[in-house]
Write a protein that holds these residues in place. Structure first.
Motif, short mmCIF file in Angstrom:
data_model
loop_
_atom_site.label_atom_id
_atom_site.label_comp_id
_atom_site.label_asym_id
_atom_site.label_seq_id
_atom_site.Cartn_x
_atom_site.Cartn_y
_atom_site.Cartn_z
N THR A 294 0.82 -1.20 0.00
CA THR A 294 0.00 0.00 0.00
C THR A 294 0.86 1.26 0.00
OG1 THR A 294 -0.10 -0.06 2.41
CG2 THR A 294 -1.89 -1.14 1.20
N GLY A 295 2.12 1.14 0.38
CA GLY A 295 3.04 2.27 0.39
C GLY A 295 4.20 2.02 -0.56
N ALA A 296 5.17 2.91 -0.52
CA ALA A 296 6.36 2.77 -1.37
C ALA A 296 7.22 1.62 -0.87
CB ALA A 296 7.16 4.07 -1.36
N TRP A 297 7.90 0.96 -1.80
CA TRP A 297 8.82 -0.12 -1.46
C TRP A 297 10.02 -0.03 -2.37
CZ3 TRP A 297 10.14 -3.75 -5.16
CH2 TRP A 297 9.34 -3.78 -6.31
N LEU A 298 11.11 -0.62 -1.93
CA LEU A 298 12.37 -0.55 -2.68
C LEU A 298 13.11 -1.87 -2.48
CD1 LEU A 298 14.08 1.62 -4.20
CD2 LEU A 298 15.15 2.11 -2.02
N GLY A 299 13.49 -2.52 -3.57
CA GLY A 299 14.31 -3.72 -3.51
C GLY A 299 15.71 -3.37 -3.95
N VAL A 300 16.70 -3.64 -3.12
CA VAL A 300 18.09 -3.28 -3.40
C VAL A 300 18.93 -4.55 -3.44
CG1 VAL A 300 20.09 -1.97 -2.63
CG2 VAL A 300 17.80 -1.06 -2.27
N VAL A 301 19.61 -4.76 -4.57
CA VAL A 301 20.46 -5.94 -4.73
C VAL A 301 21.89 -5.46 -4.92
CG1 VAL A 301 20.84 -8.06 -6.01
CG2 VAL A 301 18.54 -7.10 -5.86
N PRO A 302 22.71 -5.47 -3.86
CA PRO A 302 24.10 -5.02 -3.98
C PRO A 302 24.93 -6.05 -4.75
CG PRO A 302 23.69 -5.81 -1.78
CD PRO A 302 22.38 -5.87 -2.50
N GLU A 303 26.00 -5.58 -5.35
CA GLU A 303 26.89 -6.49 -6.07
C GLU A 303 27.47 -7.50 -5.08
OE1 GLU A 303 29.92 -4.46 -8.22
OE2 GLU A 303 28.49 -3.31 -9.39
N GLY A 304 27.23 -8.78 -5.33
CA GLY A 304 27.79 -9.83 -4.50
C GLY A 304 27.19 -9.92 -3.11
N GLY A 305 26.01 -9.36 -2.91
CA GLY A 305 25.39 -9.41 -1.58
C GLY A 305 23.97 -9.92 -1.64
N GLN A 306 23.37 -10.06 -0.48
CA GLN A 306 22.00 -10.52 -0.39
C GLN A 306 21.06 -9.33 -0.59
OE1 GLN A 306 22.77 -13.93 -0.65
NE2 GLN A 306 20.77 -13.94 0.28
N PRO A 307 19.92 -9.56 -1.27
CA PRO A 307 18.96 -8.47 -1.48
C PRO A 307 18.33 -8.01 -0.17
CG PRO A 307 18.50 -10.34 -2.93
CD PRO A 307 19.54 -10.79 -1.96
N THR A 308 17.94 -6.76 -0.15
CA THR A 308 17.20 -6.18 0.97
C THR A 308 16.01 -5.44 0.40
OG1 THR A 308 19.25 -5.85 2.20
CG2 THR A 308 17.33 -4.62 2.95
N PHE A 309 14.85 -5.66 0.99
CA PHE A 309 13.65 -4.94 0.60
C PHE A 309 13.33 -3.93 1.69
CE2 PHE A 309 13.50 -8.16 -2.48
CZ PHE A 309 12.69 -7.70 -3.51
N TRP A 310 13.08 -2.69 1.28
CA TRP A 310 12.79 -1.59 2.20
C TRP A 310 11.35 -1.17 1.99
CZ3 TRP A 310 16.60 0.29 5.49
CH2 TRP A 310 17.90 -0.17 5.23
N PHE A 311 10.64 -0.90 3.08
CA PHE A 311 9.23 -0.55 3.01
C PHE A 311 8.96 0.74 3.79
CE2 PHE A 311 9.62 -5.08 2.49
CZ PHE A 311 8.80 -5.34 1.40
N ALA A 312 8.24 1.67 3.15
CA ALA A 312 7.86 2.92 3.81
C ALA A 312 6.75 2.65 4.83
CB ALA A 312 7.40 3.94 2.79
N ASN A 313 5.92 1.65 4.57
CA ASN A 313 4.80 1.29 5.43
C ASN A 313 5.18 0.04 6.23
OD1 ASN A 313 2.40 0.37 6.51
ND2 ASN A 313 1.20 0.81 4.68
N ASP A 314 5.16 0.13 7.55
CA ASP A 314 5.54 -1.01 8.40
C ASP A 314 4.65 -2.23 8.16
OD1 ASP A 314 7.64 0.31 9.58
OD2 ASP A 314 6.48 0.97 11.32
N GLU A 315 3.36 -2.01 7.90
CA GLU A 315 2.46 -3.13 7.67
C GLU A 315 2.87 -3.91 6.41
OE1 GLU A 315 -1.47 -1.51 7.58
OE2 GLU A 315 -1.39 -0.90 9.68
N ASP A 316 3.33 -3.21 5.39
CA ASP A 316 3.80 -3.90 4.19
C ASP A 316 4.99 -4.79 4.50
OD1 ASP A 316 1.87 -2.73 2.56
OD2 ASP A 316 3.18 -1.09 1.92
N SER A 317 5.91 -4.31 5.34
CA SER A 317 7.09 -5.12 5.67
C SER A 317 6.70 -6.37 6.45
CB SER A 317 8.11 -4.29 6.46
OG SER A 317 7.60 -3.95 7.73
N ILE A 318 5.73 -6.25 7.33
CA ILE A 318 5.27 -7.41 8.11
C ILE A 318 4.60 -8.43 7.20
CG2 ILE A 318 3.64 -8.14 9.89
CD1 ILE A 318 4.24 -5.39 11.25
N ARG A 319 3.73 -7.96 6.29
CA ARG A 319 3.07 -8.89 5.37
C ARG A 319 4.06 -9.54 4.43
NH1 ARG A 319 -0.36 -6.51 1.99
NH2 ARG A 319 0.13 -4.41 2.59
N PHE A 320 5.07 -8.79 3.98
CA PHE A 320 6.10 -9.35 3.10
C PHE A 320 6.86 -10.47 3.81
CE2 PHE A 320 10.47 -9.45 1.48
CZ PHE A 320 10.26 -9.58 0.11
#
Length: 142
Positions: free
Chosen positions: A106-132
């Motif tokens: 429901t809010g903004a989200w961002l998936g970041v995949v660093p070179e040679g690292g594990q992906p991290t997903f960032w969520f502006a809405n805390d509820e989105d992060s919990i559901r993810f």
């Protein structure tokens, strides 16, 4: 006397050059700490939607105000004995994560995949992060 003046001028020139280099290093360090909105997430692939300006916020803003969910490695996702077989990482690809976020957040989200690292997903809405996290990485039975 001429040699003394020349040596003094050479010393002043070297001191001035050293001060210039110190200022340059300090300016670059301050820019890195503040985050450069023109070049966020240096060396990483970035995916996301829901941004007010159409572009993701500066990295420092995301890191200080959004909620991160770190994607576990393939071995961390594997099931122990006694569980039915499951294709863990095949079903949980980056595209699947992004598609889920696109459809479900429901809010903004961002998936970041660093070179040679594990992906991290960032969520502006805390509820989105919990559901993810609950959808993709539920707790194992113990």
């Amino acid at each position: 006397m001429i040699y003394l003046i020349a040596a003094l001028l050479a010393g002043l020139a070297i001191w001035g050059a050293a001060r210039g280099v110190q200022r340059q290093i300090a300016a670059e360090k301050a820019q890195e700490e503040a985050g450069d909105p023109a070049r966020p997430w240096r060396g990483a692939k970035v995916y996301g939607t829901g941004f007010e300006t159409g572009l993701p916020p500066a990295e420092q803003v995301v890191r200080s105000t959004w909620t991160p969910i770190y994607v576990p490695s393939e071995t961390e996702l594997s099931r122990g004995s006694g569980f039915p077989p499951e294709s863990t990482f095949h079903a949980r690809t980056l595209k699947s994560f992004c598609d889920w976020c696109q459809e479900s957040c429901t809010g903004a989200w961002l998936g970041v995949v660093p070179e040679g690292g594990q992906p991290t997903f960032w969520f502006a809405n805390d509820e989105d992060s919990i559901r993810f996290a609950s959808t993709w990485f539920p707790y194992k039975c113990t």
